[in-house]
Enzyme design. Structure first.
Site, PDB file in Angstrom:
ATOM      1  CD  GLU A  85      37.358   6.338  23.009  1.00 34.03           C
ATOM      2  OE1 GLU A  85      37.224   4.905  23.420  1.00 34.03           O
ATOM      3  OE2 GLU A  85      37.980   6.499  22.165  1.00 34.03           O
ATOM      4  CB  CYS A 132      26.823   2.816  18.380  1.00 33.22           C
ATOM      5  SG  CYS A 132      25.807   3.576  17.096  1.00 33.22           S
ATOM      6  CB  CYS A 165      28.704   2.032  10.868  1.00 33.68           C
ATOM      7  SG  CYS A 165      27.287   3.270  10.845  1.00 33.68           S
ATOM      8  CB  SER A 217      28.231   9.603   9.353  1.00 38.89           C
ATOM      9  OG  SER A 217      28.900  10.464  10.405  1.00 38.89           O
ATOM     10  CB  CYS A 239      32.168   2.455  13.273  1.00 38.99           C
ATOM     11  SG  CYS A 239      31.981   3.702  15.028  1.00 38.99           S
ATOM     12  CB  CYS A 254      35.100   8.515  19.485  1.00 38.75           C
ATOM     13  SG  CYS A 254      35.467   9.497  20.779  1.00 38.75           S
ATOM     14  CB  CYS A 262      35.126  14.629  20.086  1.00 35.48           C
ATOM     15  SG  CYS A 262      34.323  13.296  19.317  1.00 35.48           S
TER      16      CYS A 262
HETATM   17  N1  SAH Z   1      27.024   8.106  15.418  1.00 35.96           N
HETATM   18  C1  SAH Z   1      27.255   9.551  15.036  1.00 35.96           C
HETATM   19  C2  SAH Z   1      28.452  10.237  15.811  1.00 35.96           C
HETATM   20  C3  SAH Z   1      29.618   9.501  16.119  1.00 35.96           C
HETATM   21  S1  SAH Z   1      30.649   8.819  14.768  1.00 35.96           S
HETATM   22  C4  SAH Z   1      27.794   9.326  13.321  1.00 35.96           C
HETATM   23  O1  SAH Z   1      28.033   8.365  13.074  1.00 35.96           O
HETATM   24  O2  SAH Z   1      27.708  10.584  12.672  1.00 35.96           O
HETATM   25  C5  SAH Z   1      31.587  10.100  14.490  1.00 35.96           C
HETATM   26  C6  SAH Z   1      32.287  10.007  13.331  1.00 35.96           C
HETATM   27  O3  SAH Z   1      33.305   8.885  13.251  1.00 35.96           O
HETATM   28  C7  SAH Z   1      31.449   9.487  12.011  1.00 35.96           C
HETATM   29  O4  SAH Z   1      31.270  10.359  11.101  1.00 35.96           O
HETATM   30  C8  SAH Z   1      32.002   8.243  11.910  1.00 35.96           C
HETATM   31  O5  SAH Z   1      31.438   7.507  10.466  1.00 35.96           O
HETATM   32  C9  SAH Z   1      33.359   8.499  12.129  1.00 35.96           C
HETATM   33  N2  SAH Z   1      34.215   7.148  12.221  1.00 35.96           N
HETATM   34  C10 SAH Z   1      33.753   6.185  12.648  1.00 35.96           C
HETATM   35  N3  SAH Z   1      34.910   4.963  12.697  1.00 35.96           N
HETATM   36  C11 SAH Z   1      35.717   5.649  12.012  1.00 35.96           C
HETATM   37  C12 SAH Z   1      37.259   5.246  11.756  1.00 35.96           C
HETATM   38  N4  SAH Z   1      37.587   4.142  11.900  1.00 35.96           N
HETATM   39  N5  SAH Z   1      37.961   5.989  10.894  1.00 35.96           N
HETATM   40  C13 SAH Z   1      37.523   7.444  10.648  1.00 35.96           C
HETATM   41  N6  SAH Z   1      36.313   8.008  10.938  1.00 35.96           N
HETATM   42  C14 SAH Z   1      35.266   6.934  11.713  1.00 35.96           C
HETATM   43 FE1  SF4 Z   2      27.416   4.426  15.529  1.00 33.20          FE
HETATM   44 FE2  SF4 Z   2      28.434   6.436  14.173  1.00 33.20          FE
HETATM   45 FE3  SF4 Z   2      29.812   4.286  14.783  1.00 33.20          FE
HETATM   46 FE4  SF4 Z   2      27.851   4.146  12.923  1.00 33.20          FE
HETATM   47  S1  SF4 Z   2      29.506   5.533  12.895  1.00 33.20           S
HETATM   48  S2  SF4 Z   2      28.243   2.644  14.349  1.00 33.20           S
HETATM   49  S3  SF4 Z   2      26.266   5.385  13.966  1.00 33.20           S
HETATM   50  S4  SF4 Z   2      28.931   5.559  16.185  1.00 33.20           S
END
Ligand code: SAH
Ligand code: SF4
Length: 380
Positions: free
Chosen positions: A91, A119, A123, A246, A126, A365, A112
């Protein structure tokens, strides 16, 4: 499998055309079809000789993304779910200009983009990592996210013009060549960009090039969960891409609880890599800090966070957590978020708090893909 034409840099195309004894201006024509006119077939490239089009089609693929789902409407955040050639979903999220977010002045849109299918970093909060990692995106699959949105924008603009005119009037596509929609990129979609380093950098070079996407390097922000060796490598690259970390926790204890990557690269190592990055680039880093209820939202956390931000001259983006279906984490109340921001401001740390409403679609995303894959799994 053939390499896709949109995975190639201009100089690579020039070298190929030389072996085919084609003049350099043919490369310029090809690039215009790809990056200005956004065509999706070789046949559409009418000013290229037939023989050359044949050679191209035998040597390279010309993939485009198939739009399977879209959420949101014009002027607000819109989410696009794409199907790749192998059937996987990714996406992209189109966000109207928001100059406060990364300090960039913008009169257009931020896109974005995703860099991987799934991934591997897992995390805990996420959606992108929930079903694990499937594969890296090829450079063209990253580049195409921008082109496919521009294509979608042009055809919908065209439709609007057509419906205003008499239905018989056909308007040549070139007359509608709209100014580009996207002038900012954030690499914050699905996947860990720095775990797909080579393909990411190639895609960004294509998107940055004047012959390609024409998006300034300073308008491209790469977000990472903190892959230390790659941050150092990025620091040595010539381009001035922006970097967002992040962080989500300013102590190892808090960060470890939600981000397994912190075991491999604890804050001390991450900090050292960021010091190096700053020394090389002299650019402001951004810390992304999702506020998650009862995990990292205590006011005491603003002390180590403020200290780290001051040390690295970083700006802090506070983002109230977007609820993910099936996960236990919650967003704190508005007041908690405001107090957290105020405590950082009191320390004179440049900080912002995302306050927009309508988070049902603004959600991070990875969620739309997950939902769609699960729906498909049910019906299969
Ligand atoms: N993997 C990379 C980039 C993709 S995630 C990273 O982790 O930076 C992009 C951002 O979205 C990151 O800061 C991540 O922590 C955040 N993110 C993921 N899930 C989220 C959620 N449920 N609510 C808010 N931000 C979220
Ligand atoms: Fe992957 Fe970024 Fe999501 Fe962590 S926050 S699981 S590194 S996409």
């Amino acid at each position: 499998m053939l390499t896709d034409i949109k995975s190639l840099l201009r100089e690579e195309l020039e070298a190929q055309f030389k072996t085919w004894e084609q003049p350099v201006y043919r490369v310029t024509q090809l690039l215009e079809w790809l990056y200005v006119r956004h065509v999706t077939t070789w046949d559409a490239m009418t000013n290229l000789p037939k023989k050359l089009r044949m050679q191209l089609s035998e040597s390279y693929s010309l993939q485009s993304l198939e739009l399977v789902r879209k959420q949101g409407s014009r002027d607000i955040t819109q989410k696009f779910l794409w199907k790749l050639a192998d059937g996987a979903f990714i996406e992209s999220v189109l966000i109207p200009a928001n100059p406060a977010l990364y300090g960039e002045a913008s009169d257009r849109h931020t896109l974005c983009v995703s860099t991987q299918v799934g991934c591997a970093y897992g995390c805990k909060f996420c959606a992108s990592g929930l079903d694990g990692w499937k594969r890296n995106l090829a450079p063209n699959e990253i580049v195409e996210q921008v082109l496919a949105i521009e294509r979608w924008n042009e055809t919908s603009a065209e439709r609007e013009v057509r419906s205003a005119e008499s239905p018989k009037d056909s308007i040549p596509h070139s007359a509608l060549a709209a100014p580009r929609l996207i002038n900012n990129l954030v690499i914050m979609g699905m996947g860990e960009p720095l775990a797909n380093y080579e393909n990411l950098l190639k895609a960004l070079r294509i998107l940055n090039a004047p012959w390609g996407g024409g998006i300034g390097a300073r308008k491209i922000t790469i977000s990472t969960s903190g892959l230390v060796p790659q941050i150092r490598r990025l620091a040595d690259e010539p381009e001035q891409f922006r970097l967002a970390i992040s962080l989500h926790g300013a102590t190892d204890e808090v960060r470890q609880r939600i981000m397994p990557v912190n075991r491999k690269y604890p804050l001390k190592e991450l900090t050292a890599a960021l010091e190096y990055y700053q020394a090389q680039k002299d650019r402001m880093i951004t810390f992304e800090y999702i506020l998650i209820k009862g995990v990292n939202d205590a006011i005491e956390q603003t002390h180590p966070l403020g200290a780290l931000a001051r040390h690295l001259r970083a700006k802090v983006n506070l983002i109230p957590y977007n609820k993910v279906e099936g996960l236990k984490w919650e967003r704190p109340g508005e007041e908690v978020c405001e107090d957290f921001l105020a405590a950082l401001e009191k320390q004179r740390i440049p900080a912002t708090l995302r306050r927009e409403k309508g988070h049902d679609i603004d959600a991070a995303c990875g969620q739309l893909r997950l939902k769609t894959e699960r729906e498909f799994a049910k019906t299969e």
